[in-house]
Write a protein that holds these residues in place. Structure first.
Motif, PDB file in Angstrom:
ATOM      1  N   GLN A 129       0.808  -1.228   0.000  1.00 48.08           N
ATOM      2  CA  GLN A 129       0.000   0.000   0.000  1.00 48.08           C
ATOM      3  C   GLN A 129       0.840   1.276   0.000  1.00 48.08           C
ATOM      4  N   ALA A 130       2.172   1.118  -0.060  1.00 51.09           N
ATOM      5  CA  ALA A 130       3.098   2.260  -0.062  1.00 51.09           C
ATOM      6  C   ALA A 130       2.902   3.140   1.168  1.00 51.09           C
ATOM      7  N   THR A 131       2.742   2.496   2.328  1.00 52.27           N
ATOM      8  CA  THR A 131       2.550   3.224   3.582  1.00 52.27           C
ATOM      9  C   THR A 131       3.675   2.930   4.580  1.00 52.27           C
ATOM     10  N   LEU A 132       4.813   2.459   4.097  1.00 50.60           N
ATOM     11  CA  LEU A 132       5.910   2.081   4.969  1.00 50.60           C
ATOM     12  C   LEU A 132       6.443   3.272   5.763  1.00 50.60           C
ATOM     13  N   SER A 133       7.009   2.972   6.914  1.00 48.68           N
ATOM     14  CA  SER A 133       7.879   3.923   7.598  1.00 48.68           C
ATOM     15  C   SER A 133       9.304   3.634   7.125  1.00 48.68           C
ATOM     16  N   ILE A 134      10.024   4.683   6.760  1.00 52.66           N
ATOM     17  CA  ILE A 134      11.382   4.532   6.237  1.00 52.66           C
ATOM     18  C   ILE A 134      12.313   5.409   7.055  1.00 52.66           C
ATOM     19  N   MET A 135      13.336   4.801   7.652  1.00 49.82           N
ATOM     20  CA  MET A 135      14.273   5.497   8.539  1.00 49.82           C
ATOM     21  C   MET A 135      15.605   5.607   7.833  1.00 49.82           C
ATOM     22  N   VAL A 136      16.014   6.806   7.471  1.00 50.01           N
ATOM     23  CA  VAL A 136      17.125   6.982   6.553  1.00 50.01           C
ATOM     24  C   VAL A 136      18.314   7.630   7.243  1.00 50.01           C
ATOM     25  N   GLY A 137      19.474   6.973   7.130  1.00 44.81           N
ATOM     26  CA  GLY A 137      20.720   7.531   7.610  1.00 44.81           C
ATOM     27  C   GLY A 137      21.635   7.858   6.446  1.00 44.81           C
ATOM     28  N   GLY A 138      22.329   8.992   6.526  1.00 44.20           N
ATOM     29  CA  GLY A 138      23.254   9.373   5.463  1.00 44.20           C
ATOM     30  C   GLY A 138      23.189  10.855   5.167  1.00 44.20           C
ATOM     31  N   SER A 139      23.839  11.252   4.092  1.00 41.23           N
ATOM     32  CA  SER A 139      23.917  12.658   3.705  1.00 41.23           C
ATOM     33  C   SER A 139      22.529  13.251   3.489  1.00 41.23           C
ATOM     34  N   LYS A 140      22.267  14.409   4.112  1.00 40.95           N
ATOM     35  CA  LYS A 140      20.970  15.065   3.943  1.00 40.95           C
ATOM     36  C   LYS A 140      20.749  15.516   2.499  1.00 40.95           C
ATOM     37  N   PRO A 141      21.748  16.087   1.803  1.00 36.77           N
ATOM     38  CA  PRO A 141      21.526  16.445   0.394  1.00 36.77           C
ATOM     39  C   PRO A 141      21.174  15.236  -0.476  1.00 36.77           C
ATOM     40  N   VAL A 142      21.821  14.098  -0.219  1.00 39.53           N
ATOM     41  CA  VAL A 142      21.493  12.887  -0.986  1.00 39.53           C
ATOM     42  C   VAL A 142      20.081  12.422  -0.634  1.00 39.53           C
ATOM     43  N   PHE A 143      19.741  12.460   0.641  1.00 35.18           N
ATOM     44  CA  PHE A 143      18.375  12.125   1.071  1.00 35.18           C
ATOM     45  C   PHE A 143      17.357  12.999   0.346  1.00 35.18           C
ATOM     46  N   ASP A 144      17.618  14.300   0.284  1.00 41.00           N
ATOM     47  CA  ASP A 144      16.686  15.217  -0.383  1.00 41.00           C
ATOM     48  C   ASP A 144      16.535  14.869  -1.866  1.00 41.00           C
ATOM     49  N   GLN A 145      17.620  14.441  -2.496  1.00 43.74           N
ATOM     50  CA  GLN A 145      17.559  14.092  -3.915  1.00 43.74           C
ATOM     51  C   GLN A 145      16.671  12.880  -4.178  1.00 43.74           C
ATOM     52  N   VAL A 146      16.722  11.896  -3.289  1.00 42.59           N
ATOM     53  CA  VAL A 146      15.962  10.659  -3.522  1.00 42.59           C
ATOM     54  C   VAL A 146      14.619  10.652  -2.806  1.00 42.59           C
TER      55      VAL A 146
END
Length: 291
Positions: A129-146
């Motif tokens: 259902q595309a309702t996942l929680s996603i916890m992301v570690g890493g570069s904030k600019p790269v996070f913003d891009q994806v």
């Protein structure tokens, strides 16, 4: 933008399908070719090797069951880091260890690539259902891009700091999932022993402080239906709790309840419950009470 998704299992396949549904060009790779065929029938692309995708894709995502699989996929001689092009962005949705995430990120950075650890929570229903929680570690600019890509996969997306932090948060989640699973299983088996209907118990406790999403999931989707085909296998929960225990041991933190639950689940595995859904701890506790 060309995307690649490696690991078309119970979680990965619906996630990759949601990216296709969103209009992305997505190439899939899976150990079982039957899963690739299912992905192709939905509109996904298949047929390129890992090396080819590592040179052609803009973003490669992985969703694999075991840490050894993840390490081999990224760092093996035939893996992504050794064969990928500079500028490639790598996102791992698997649940591994923070140390492995840092190890992969370091190798990726040296090869001119970006790496994010992005473990997910929400199960197969959340993946579908595309309702996942996603916890992301890493570069904030790269996070913003994806982020636009991640938004096609989940509803609750968090940037939690440096590489490895996403995995730390996910492991804390799994610690509580394991404890809640055991608590719900013990309550339901004790209700059986006391002659209380489990449907009545669920209605009452769901409106009381004992309510939890894990109890609701386990009862309504599995125990009530008396079917334990895995949405999330007990083997995988045990793997995660072993990772939690190691993380705690490495920093000298005590987990008296978590460590005991890990041992109980390990025993349930040896009794043949490992391939069933994690809610099958209810079945194990019933068996244990009958001994």
């Amino acid at each position: 933008m060309k995307l690649a998704f490696i690991g078309l299992g119970n979680m990965g396949l619906p996630m990759a399908r949601n990216l296709v549904k969103a209009g992305y060009e997505v190439y899939g790779i899976n150990r079982s070719k039957g899963r690739e065929e299912s992905f192709a029938e939905f509109g996904g692309k298949v047929g390129l090797s890992l090396k080819e995708l590592a040179q052609q894709a803009d973003v490669i995502m992985t969703c694999l069951p075991m840490p050894a699989d993840v390490e081999q996929m990224f760092l093996g001689p035939e893996g992504i880091v050794s064969n990928g092009r500079k500028g490639l962005t790598l996102i791992d949705f698997s649940t591994v260890s923070p140390d492995l995430c840092v190890k992969i990120a370091t190798a990726a950075e040296q090869a001119g690539m970006n790496f994010l650890d992005a473990p997910v929570s929400g199960g197969t229903v959340g993946a579908e259902q595309a309702t996942l929680s996603i916890m992301v570690g890493g570069s904030k600019p790269v996070f913003d891009q994806v982020l636009p890509i991640l938004e096609k996969l989940g509803k609750n997306i968090y940037h939690v700091g440096e590489v490895g932090n996403g995995t730390v948060v996910k492991l804390l989640n799994q610690l509580m999932v394991g404890i809640h699973t055991q608590a719900a299983s013990e309550a339901m088996t004790l209700a059986d022993k006391m002659g209380l209907p489990k449907d009545m118990l669920h209605r009452i406790l769901s409106n009381s402080f004992a309510q939890s999403r894990i109890y609701d999931r386990h009862y309504t989707q599995f125990v009530e239906k008396d079917t334990f085909q895995p949405g999330f296998a007990l083997n995988l929960l045990h793997k995660d709790l072993v990772l939690v225990k190691k993380m705690a041991d490495d920093i000298g933190a005590a987990l008296p309840i978590g460590a005991h639950v890990e041992q109980l689940i390990d025993t349930a595995k040896t009794k043949g419950f490992g391939e069933k859904d994690m809610s099958a701890m209810y079945l194990y506790m019933n068996e244990k009470n009958e001994q």
